[in-house]
Design an enzyme around this catalytic site. Structure first.
Site, PDB file in Angstrom:
ATOM      1  N   CYS A 196      26.398  28.426 -46.045  1.00  0.00           N
ATOM      2  CA  CYS A 196      27.559  28.747 -46.903  1.00  0.00           C
ATOM      3  C   CYS A 196      28.378  29.758 -46.680  1.00  0.00           C
ATOM      4  O   CYS A 196      27.646  30.929 -47.007  1.00  0.00           O
ATOM      5  CB  CYS A 196      27.032  28.589 -48.380  1.00  0.00           C
ATOM      6  SG  CYS A 196      28.418  28.649 -49.609  1.00  0.00           S
TER       7      CYS A 196
ATOM      8  N   CYS B 189      34.243  27.785 -43.313  1.00  0.00           N
ATOM      9  CA  CYS B 189      33.727  26.966 -44.610  1.00  0.00           C
ATOM     10  C   CYS B 189      32.885  25.691 -43.893  1.00  0.00           C
ATOM     11  O   CYS B 189      33.370  25.192 -43.085  1.00  0.00           O
ATOM     12  CB  CYS B 189      34.849  26.424 -45.490  1.00  0.00           C
ATOM     13  SG  CYS B 189      34.231  25.416 -46.668  1.00  0.00           S
TER      14      CYS B 189
ATOM     15  N   SER C 133      25.966  25.655 -51.239  1.00  0.00           N
ATOM     16  CA  SER C 133      26.391  25.186 -52.597  1.00  0.00           C
ATOM     17  C   SER C 133      26.335  23.540 -52.883  1.00  0.00           C
ATOM     18  O   SER C 133      26.302  23.125 -53.997  1.00  0.00           O
ATOM     19  CB  SER C 133      27.816  25.593 -52.822  1.00  0.00           C
ATOM     20  OG  SER C 133      28.510  25.393 -51.893  1.00  0.00           O
TER      21      SER C 133
ATOM     22  N   GLY D  92      33.054  28.241 -54.148  1.00  0.00           N
ATOM     23  CA  GLY D  92      34.559  29.089 -53.536  1.00  0.00           C
ATOM     24  C   GLY D  92      35.377  29.747 -54.771  1.00  0.00           C
ATOM     25  O   GLY D  92      35.564  30.886 -54.400  1.00  0.00           O
TER      26      GLY D  92
ATOM     27  N   THR E  25      30.611  31.023 -48.612  1.00  0.00           N
ATOM     28  CA  THR E  25      30.986  31.826 -49.683  1.00  0.00           C
ATOM     29  C   THR E  25      29.883  32.737 -50.107  1.00  0.00           C
ATOM     30  O   THR E  25      29.747  33.804 -50.539  1.00  0.00           O
ATOM     31  CB  THR E  25      31.451  30.897 -50.911  1.00  0.00           C
ATOM     32  OG1 THR E  25      32.326  30.058 -50.424  1.00  0.00           O
ATOM     33  CG2 THR E  25      32.071  31.729 -51.925  1.00  0.00           C
TER      34      THR E  25
END
Ligand code: DGL
Length: 268
Positions: free
Chosen positions: A75, A186, A13, A45, A77
């Site tokens: 990433c 993360c 992202s 997120g 997410t």
């Protein structure tokens, strides 16, 4: 197939996925990489599943046009929401960060008491809980979303008193022997390893999915016979907004100087 010098496509992202690039460069120094950071649409997120899938499809389409031989979703997410879709749609291997992180956590945990921290989207998706349960059905998994960590890291507040206070708040539910292993779920969190480690205590092992994802990438290239045959790696960095900021802050994530960032706008 017997080797390929096409690049590996890596995306995130924003800047956080550079922690994964850093590890891929360390473990696979002959591989060329094209990195896409969706800085126009970060953060992923707090966004819903359909939105993150659509963004990930845009980026995967761009990377395929660059003729990548494999894709790494750097990433958590995007992996949590979009990995099955991209695997079904793309004709190259797609690697996520969650399975490697879960595998490393299960291997490292002494009593299978595992904690996971990540963005709201990652935690809500329960992707880590499912991946860990598949590997170790007896594991106890506790999770916590830590939404303030990403902005703190992006602002460079890595080792500051406010960051320590926030870390104490987020990590409090894990203290008192509730976990023996904590997954940094993360891409940004490896930059907070010191603060998180000091807050949670030395007895808890920290799992950085970047290292495991690079190892998984090596395995996938080998299994598919598409490892680089030359020792001449090229790196391209692309951002969807503000390449100057990417250039300024990205070095912190990459751990090496960044010379050029291209601007490419995707989707809406
Ligand atoms: N890259 C994201 C992740 O690993 C964190 C930043 C964001 O929310 O977009 O989950």
């Amino acid at each position: 197939m017997s080797g390929s010098n096409a690049p590996i496509g890596v995306f995130d992202s924003g800047l956080g996925g550079l922690t994964v690039v850093r590890e891929i460069i360390r473990q696979l120094p002959n591989e060329s990489i094209i990195y896409f950071g969706d800085t126009a649409r970060v953060p992923y997120g707090p966004k819903g599943e359909d939105t993150v899938i659509r963004y990930s499809q845009d980026i995967a389409g761009f990377l395929r046009k660059q003729k990548v031989k494999a894709m790494v979703i750097a990433c958590n997410t995007a992996t949590a929401h979009a990995l099955p879709t991209l695997r079904a749609e793309q004709d190259v291997p797609v690697i996520g960060v969650i399975e490697p992180g879960a595998r490393a956590a299960v291997a490292a945990s002494r009593h299978l008491k595992i904690g996971v921290i990540g963005t709201r989207g990652t935690i809500r998706s329960r992707a880590y809980d499912k991946a860990i349960a598949k590997l170790a059905p007896d594991a106890t998994v506790s999770t916590a979303a830590c939404p303030l960590f990403v902005p703190l890291i992006e602002e460079g507040w890595l080792d500051s008193e406010p960051t320590r206070t926030i870390a104490r708040g987020y990590l409090e539910p894990f203290t008192g022997g509730k976990i023996d292993t904590l997954v940094l779920g993360c891409t940004h969190y490896p930059l907070l390893k010191t603060v998180i480690g000091e807050t949670i205590g030395r007895d808890v092992r920290l799992i950085d999915s970047a290292q495991e994802t690079a190892a998984e990438t090596a395995r996938v290239l080998r299994e598919n016979g598409i490892e680089a045959t030359r020792s001449e790696a090229h790196y391209r960095f692309v951002a969807s907004d503000d390449p100057e900021q990417f250039l300024a802050v990205g070095q912190r994530f990459l751990g090496a100087p960044l010379e050029r960032v291209e601007l490419v706008t995707l989707g809406a």
